[in-house]
Each structure stands twice: as structure tokens, then as C-alpha cells.
Design an enzyme around this catalytic site. Structure first.
Site, PDB file in Angstrom:
ATOM      1  N   TYR A 180      -2.200  -7.792  -1.589  1.00 48.44           N
ATOM      2  CA  TYR A 180      -0.882  -8.211  -1.131  1.00 48.44           C
ATOM      3  C   TYR A 180      -0.766  -8.086   0.384  1.00 48.44           C
ATOM      4  O   TYR A 180      -1.603  -7.446   1.039  1.00 48.44           O
ATOM      5  CB  TYR A 180       0.211  -7.392  -1.814  1.00 48.44           C
ATOM      6  CG  TYR A 180       0.415  -5.995  -1.267  1.00 48.44           C
ATOM      7  CD1 TYR A 180       1.482  -5.700  -0.423  1.00 48.44           C
ATOM      8  CD2 TYR A 180      -0.461  -4.959  -1.591  1.00 48.44           C
ATOM      9  CE1 TYR A 180       1.675  -4.423   0.087  1.00 48.44           C
ATOM     10  CE2 TYR A 180      -0.272  -3.681  -1.095  1.00 48.44           C
ATOM     11  CZ  TYR A 180       0.795  -3.414  -0.254  1.00 48.44           C
ATOM     12  OH  TYR A 180       0.983  -2.153   0.248  1.00 48.44           O
TER      13      TYR A 180
ATOM     14  N   LYS B 268      -6.297  -4.142   1.031  1.00 48.74           N
ATOM     15  CA  LYS B 268      -4.877  -3.956   0.741  1.00 48.74           C
ATOM     16  C   LYS B 268      -4.579  -4.396  -0.693  1.00 48.74           C
ATOM     17  O   LYS B 268      -4.076  -5.484  -0.951  1.00 48.74           O
ATOM     18  CB  LYS B 268      -4.016  -4.734   1.746  1.00 48.74           C
ATOM     19  CG  LYS B 268      -2.554  -4.284   1.771  1.00 48.74           C
ATOM     20  CD  LYS B 268      -1.825  -4.931   2.946  1.00 48.74           C
ATOM     21  CE  LYS B 268      -0.353  -4.570   2.966  1.00 48.74           C
ATOM     22  NZ  LYS B 268      -0.116  -3.143   3.278  1.00 48.74           N
TER      23      LYS B 268
ATOM     24  N   GLU C  55      -3.694   8.712   6.735  1.00 50.28           N
ATOM     25  CA  GLU C  55      -2.588   7.822   7.090  1.00 50.28           C
ATOM     26  C   GLU C  55      -1.355   8.236   6.305  1.00 50.28           C
ATOM     27  O   GLU C  55      -1.398   9.198   5.523  1.00 50.28           O
ATOM     28  CB  GLU C  55      -2.955   6.367   6.798  1.00 50.28           C
ATOM     29  CG  GLU C  55      -3.366   6.108   5.361  1.00 50.28           C
ATOM     30  CD  GLU C  55      -3.994   4.735   5.145  1.00 50.28           C
ATOM     31  OE1 GLU C  55      -3.778   3.839   5.976  1.00 50.28           O
ATOM     32  OE2 GLU C  55      -4.683   4.562   4.120  1.00 50.28           O
TER      33      GLU C  55
END
Length: 287
Positions: free
Chosen positions: A33, A151, A183
């Protein structure tokens, strides 16, 4: 009034949008996505998102259902049909519906990919009050799979991280592996110490953020020093300031981690300036 969404070549009302129960995105999280922000009715960093999408598809040997030009046209049409001024366009491509459930994926020449897009309206998203107060985060173990540079729609653990943060009464979580921050749950993480902007280097362990790339480029152009290396939670707690970047948060200051105030406990000069620069330059280049 319902939104208009895009499903496999058709613009339909959201209540009429359907994909098969055999779609591999639903059964296997076999999909990728992108989220592209919209400011003033225009798309931010579209070329970067399209390039990363292509890379994700290639890494998973998944077929692209449309060209970049067609994808841009679909984005623009959805923004127009839904009268989005500020907000986001969500795009998802899955390996499609092979007609049954099987771990082995189907031949892309025989089973077309599924393509879905929809918009989310977020009026004033560039002027959120959080940019002036900063956000607070906790640290949690990073137990995701090893290919975070792709992703994918495998977002269960990031969702769990968001809920851990919510339960702790804060805004988000930073993921930690082998003692170092990788992250955020849906963003890239940074600290600032002695004027240096420090963020983890690119690899398979973090997402290659489109906003990250732009912000680091703008930072270097503004003669700010950027160091790409891992940093530990203890180092973050002792930093002068911290921030995150993402397509929807842009540049967002972080003022607390695990209950420890970072710097003066308010948005720092560098994060504040980078947010200003990014929004100004992103609006100029928007399509």
C-alpha cells in the site's frame, strides 16, 4: 453523502465497493500500500510514492495493474470526486483472487492484481496543534518480520504498538531492536544532538520513507548536518530534541520518550524549521 472509491477499474460508492473473500490481501496480507497526502487539493510527493510502490511490487514479484500515469489520473479523479482539500489517498494492491485459498501464489499472468483506492478528508492537517506541543512516545520491542523496507499491509504489530501507546496515555511508540530504535509504528524516527540530525540508515529493517528522503534532502540544502546511524533509547532520552516524519504527520516534534522529557520538553528549533521547510517545498512541488 458517501465517498466515491476506486475498485479494479470502477468508481463506485463506498457502500457498493467489494472484493472477493478469496483475495490474497484478505487471506494472506499479500499486498502492498501507499498513502499520499493531499494539501490544497494537490498530491504531495506523488512521484516518490509511485516509485516506492513499484519497488515493493518488484520485491514481492507482484504485477502492477496500471501505469504510473494511470495511477496519477485515478488519484486526481478521486480527489476531485470527493472534493478533498486536505487529506489522504490510500492505495492498496494485492495479488488478487485466485479462486481459492493456497499458500503458493498464483501466476500473475492468469490472476490479475486487485487495486483499491479511497480518500480520507483531514481538514487543516498541516496545522495540527500537536506540531506546536509535540508528541510523547514509549519504546517497545520490534518483533516485526525482517523486510520492513517493503510497504506491506502486514500492520498488526504496528497497530498493537499504537494500542500500547494509547494504554500508556501517550501518542505513539518507537520500536527497538537489539537496543537501537528502528522507527515509529508508522513513521521514521530522529534525534538531534549538538546540531546533528541523527536517524537510522536505510536497510531492510526500516521503511524507506518518502517524507524522510525529502526532509533529509532539505536539511542538507539548509546546511544542517545529517548523520545516518542507529541510536539507542538512552541516547534519545539525552538528545536536545527529537521528531518523526511520515506522509501524514510531515515533521512532528517528539518531546518525551518513556516518561523522560527530551530537551526542554517542547518542540525544538530544528524540528520546527524542518516542518516549515518541508510544507513550503512540498506545496510548491505538489501535483
Amino acid at each position: 453523502m458517501s465517498r466515491t472509491v476506486y475498485v479494479n477499474g470502477a468508481y463506485v460508492a463506498e457502500e457498493d465497493a467489494m472484493v472477493s473473500v478469496f483475495d490474497r490481501g484478505f487471506l494472506m496480507a499479500d499486498g502492498v500500500y501507499e498513502v499520499t497526502s493531499v494539501l490544497g487539493g494537490k498530491l504531495i510527493d506523488f512521484a516518490g510514492h509511485a516509485a516506492r510502490l513499484e519497488r515493493s511490487l518488484q520485491e514481492l514479484e507482484m504485477a502492477a495493474p496500471v501505469s504510473d500515469a494511470e495511477l496519477l489520473a485515478i488519484h486526481r479523479e478521486l480527489v476531485a470526486r470527493n472534493a478533498v482539500v486536505d487529506g489522504m489517498v490510500y492505495l492498496q494492491i494485492t495479488r488478487g483472487n485466485p479462486g481459492d485459498r493456497d499458500f503458493a501464489w498464483p501466476d500473475p499472468a492468469l490472476v490479475p492484481s486487485t487495486l483499491v483506492l479511497f480518500t480520507q478528508s483531514k481538514p487543516g492537517m498541516a496545522d495540527t496543534p500537536q506540531a506546536k506541543t509535540g508528541i510523547r512516545v514509549i519504546s517497545i520491542d520490534d518483533i516485526r518480520w525482517g523486510r520492513r523496507d517493503i510497504k506491506t499491509v502486514q500492520l498488526l504489530y504496528p497497530s498493537m504498538g499504537k494500542m500500547m501507546a494509547k494504554a500508556a496515555g501517550v501518542d505513539d511508540a518507537w520500536l527497538v531492536e537489539d537496543g537501537f530504535v528502528t522507527e515509529g509504528t508508522s513513521n521514521n524516527a530522529y534525534i538531534v544532538k549538538g546540531g546533528q540530525i541523527i536517524t537510522r540508515q536505510l536497510g531492510t529493517d526500516i521503511l524507506h520513507g518518502i517524507t524522510r528522503a525529502a526532509v533529509l534532502r532539505f536539511a542538507r540544502e539548509a546546511q544542517m548536518e545529517v548523520v545516518e546511524r542507529p541510536f539507542a533509547v538512552a541516547e534519545a532520552k539525552a538528545a536536545d530534541e527529537a521528531f518523526i516524519t511520515s506522509a501524514s504527520a510531515f515533521v512532528m516534534p517528539v518531546v518525551e520518550i518513556d516518561g523522560t522529557q527530551i530537551g526542554p520538553g517542547k518542540p525544538g528549533r530544528i524540528a520546527t524549521r524542518l516542518r516549515e521547510i518541508y510544507l513550503e517545498e512540498a506545496r510548491k512541488a505538489a501535483v
